[in-house]
Design an enzyme around this catalytic site. Sequence first.
Site, PDB file in Angstrom:
ATOM      1  N   HIS A 180       0.876  -1.176   0.000  1.00 21.89           N
ATOM      2  CA  HIS A 180       0.000   0.000   0.000  1.00 21.89           C
ATOM      3  C   HIS A 180       0.916   1.230   0.000  1.00 21.89           C
ATOM      4  CE1 HIS A 180      -2.248  -3.006   2.413  1.00 21.89           C
ATOM      5  NE2 HIS A 180      -3.349  -2.438   1.999  1.00 21.89           N
ATOM      6  N   ASP A 196       2.536   1.947   3.342  1.00 23.88           N
ATOM      7  CA  ASP A 196       3.512   0.966   3.854  1.00 23.88           C
ATOM      8  C   ASP A 196       4.926   1.400   3.522  1.00 23.88           C
ATOM      9  OD1 ASP A 196       1.241  -0.601   4.277  1.00 23.88           O
ATOM     10  OD2 ASP A 196       1.515  -1.692   2.390  1.00 23.88           O
ATOM     11  N   GLU A 214     -10.807  -6.909  -4.082  1.00 24.05           N
ATOM     12  CA  GLU A 214     -10.591  -7.919  -3.042  1.00 24.05           C
ATOM     13  C   GLU A 214     -11.782  -7.942  -2.099  1.00 24.05           C
ATOM     14  OE1 GLU A 214      -6.685  -7.878  -1.153  1.00 24.05           O
ATOM     15  OE2 GLU A 214      -7.601  -8.625   0.691  1.00 24.05           O
ATOM     16  N   GLU A 218      -8.958 -13.582  -0.955  1.00 23.99           N
ATOM     17  CA  GLU A 218      -8.191 -13.858   0.263  1.00 23.99           C
ATOM     18  C   GLU A 218      -8.867 -14.962   1.072  1.00 23.99           C
ATOM     19  OE1 GLU A 218      -6.512 -10.592   2.372  1.00 23.99           O
ATOM     20  OE2 GLU A 218      -6.803 -11.555   4.315  1.00 23.99           O
ATOM     21  N   HIS A 255     -10.727 -13.867   4.223  1.00 27.13           N
ATOM     22  CA  HIS A 255     -11.944 -13.106   3.899  1.00 27.13           C
ATOM     23  C   HIS A 255     -13.070 -14.049   3.502  1.00 27.13           C
ATOM     24  CE1 HIS A 255      -9.459  -9.247   2.820  1.00 27.13           C
ATOM     25  NE2 HIS A 255      -9.244  -9.686   4.040  1.00 27.13           N
ATOM     26  N   ASP A 292      -4.803 -13.674  -2.128  1.00 22.80           N
ATOM     27  CA  ASP A 292      -4.106 -13.326  -0.894  1.00 22.80           C
ATOM     28  C   ASP A 292      -4.055 -14.590  -0.050  1.00 22.80           C
ATOM     29  OD1 ASP A 292      -3.455 -10.779  -1.532  1.00 22.80           O
ATOM     30  OD2 ASP A 292      -4.587  -9.812   0.075  1.00 22.80           O
ATOM     31  N   ASP A 308     -10.165 -11.355  11.191  1.00 21.19           N
ATOM     32  CA  ASP A 308      -9.144 -11.624  10.196  1.00 21.19           C
ATOM     33  C   ASP A 308      -7.810 -11.848  10.907  1.00 21.19           C
ATOM     34  OD1 ASP A 308      -8.433 -11.780   7.568  1.00 21.19           O
ATOM     35  OD2 ASP A 308      -8.380  -9.624   7.211  1.00 21.19           O
ATOM     36  N   ASP A 335      -5.198 -13.455   9.637  1.00 20.86           N
ATOM     37  CA  ASP A 335      -4.100 -13.351   8.667  1.00 20.86           C
ATOM     38  C   ASP A 335      -2.907 -14.241   9.003  1.00 20.86           C
ATOM     39  OD1 ASP A 335      -5.428 -11.580   7.027  1.00 20.86           O
ATOM     40  OD2 ASP A 335      -4.441  -9.789   7.815  1.00 20.86           O
ATOM     41  N   ASP A 377      -0.667 -12.351   2.282  1.00 18.75           N
ATOM     42  CA  ASP A 377      -1.257 -11.316   3.140  1.00 18.75           C
ATOM     43  C   ASP A 377      -1.395 -11.944   4.526  1.00 18.75           C
ATOM     44  OD1 ASP A 377      -2.487  -9.215   4.272  1.00 18.75           O
ATOM     45  OD2 ASP A 377      -4.149  -9.070   2.856  1.00 18.75           O
TER      46      ASP A 377
HETATM   47  C1  XUL Z   1      -7.286  -6.417   4.748  1.00 18.95           C
HETATM   48  C2  XUL Z   1      -6.569  -6.848   3.556  1.00 18.95           C
HETATM   49  C3  XUL Z   1      -5.736  -5.819   2.877  1.00 18.95           C
HETATM   50  C4  XUL Z   1      -5.735  -5.929   1.398  1.00 18.95           C
HETATM   51  C5  XUL Z   1      -5.045  -4.786   0.709  1.00 18.95           C
HETATM   52  O1  XUL Z   1      -8.073  -7.391   5.339  1.00 18.95           O
HETATM   53  O2  XUL Z   1      -6.632  -7.984   3.170  1.00 18.95           O
HETATM   54  O3  XUL Z   1      -4.464  -5.907   3.390  1.00 18.95           O
HETATM   55  O4  XUL Z   1      -5.144  -7.108   0.986  1.00 18.95           O
HETATM   56  O5  XUL Z   1      -5.543  -3.565   1.067  1.00 18.95           O
HETATM   57 CO    CO Z   2      -5.713  -9.013   1.608  1.00 20.05          CO
END
Ligand code: XUL
Ligand code: CO
Length: 440
Positions: free
Chosen positions: A99, A102, A230, A266, A269, A294, A305, A307, A337
């Site tokens: 991003h 970042d 996404e 993702e 998600h 992702d 989430d 991750d 991600d």
């Molecule tokens: C948030 C997420 C983000 C996107 C990019 O849940 O997945 O990091 O991948 O904005």
């Molecule tokens: Co993501």
Amino acid sequence: MSYFKTINKIAYEGPLSKNPYAFKFYNPDEKIGNRTMEEFLRFGVAYWHTFTEDLSDPFGLGTAIRPWDNYTGMDLAKARVEAAFEFFEKLGVPYFCFHDVDIAPEGSTLRESNQNLDTIVALIKDYMKDSKTKLLWNTVNNFTHPRFVHGAASSNNADVFAYSAAKVKKGLEIGKELGAENYVFWGGREGYESLLNTDMKLELDNLGRFFHMAVDYAKEIGFDGQFLIEPKPKEPTTHQYDFDVASGYAFLQHYDLHEQFKFNIEANHATLAGHTFEHELRYARVNGMLGSVDANQGHPLLGWDTDEFPSDLYTTTLAMYEIIKNGGLGRGGLNFDAKVRRGSFTPEDLFHAHIAGMDSFAVGLKVAQRLIDDKVFDNFIEDRYSSFKEGIGLDIVENKADFRQLEAHALGLTEIKHTSGRLELIKATINQYLLTIYAE
Ligand code: XUL
Ligand code: CO
């Protein structure tokens, strides 16, 4: 200067290696079908989780110890770039993603933020010249700053819509400058907290307008990266408009954007939306909308989430099954991600985590390819739907049947015969493939 002095280039040592700094299953040069593992998997490092993240959570401060911790401001941003390219090189990873915020700190004005970005983007471009690591995708963060309190492109405030557009405009310029393969939109604040104060129709229409403007601007400047949405159903908003692939696809079709966009799916998600990862991949694939992934995993006991780095081989196998059936990911890839756990706070953990994720997907790729070669699912499924290959079934799929003909057919039936779905046998077969893939 070296940030990961004690770590050498990670090599493939095979399934029996005990070296924690070696790949056990990811062998970049190994051919699977007509592509190497590296070409097939197209792994990417997520800049935010690996270089920017401090592992704080809503209840606690950051725990991460990083070799660039003693820098601040633009010096910190530069140190992170230097560290990132050392990390990419040692991991041998072909892609990264970021991003805007970042890579460079936001300034006190948009102009200043853009200047900071210009400095860091020039530095990244310089590093990319001597690196094999390319930009899988970039995006902009239109969710963290308080200006996005009521949304970004779906804000009630037109000034914020404009500000969000300016950031995406810059993001597209950066994507072009660095040769990004894709550009991602994740609508973290594009949703609502309550319908009681929300004009849903205006917000959706504005979101549609926003995407069209992005498509137009990309065309204007000659940025040819693939556009990706996404989906995520919630978090941080109560309801996000890009809820899942199915609702995102309906949105794209309604606003005539479906030719310009695909999905970045993702895993975590998907589970937040009440789906499996493979459901989202399948839904996108059969509609020709699977763009990128992702790669992470959620925790089955938590509703947010998390991750996590992917380690569940069953899921990576079913995910790779969809990806192979899709003919690969094209310009997309597998972006991690994913973040190390709060308790895994050392720089070494960043390597262990990526090795774990890369090995897990390498196993998934190999097993899925074997399942496909042996037509394990294909044979079952073909058989299961064989009633549509002849007679009334063939008439249905060839659009030759109508309700009168179907009624006549149904009236003539004396019994309806079914065959077993054989789900237990199929699951046992997957386990067998998983456990025997390296036995030869
Ligand atoms: C948030 C997420 C983000 C996107 C990019 O849940 O997945 O990091 O991948 O904005
Ligand atoms: Co993501």
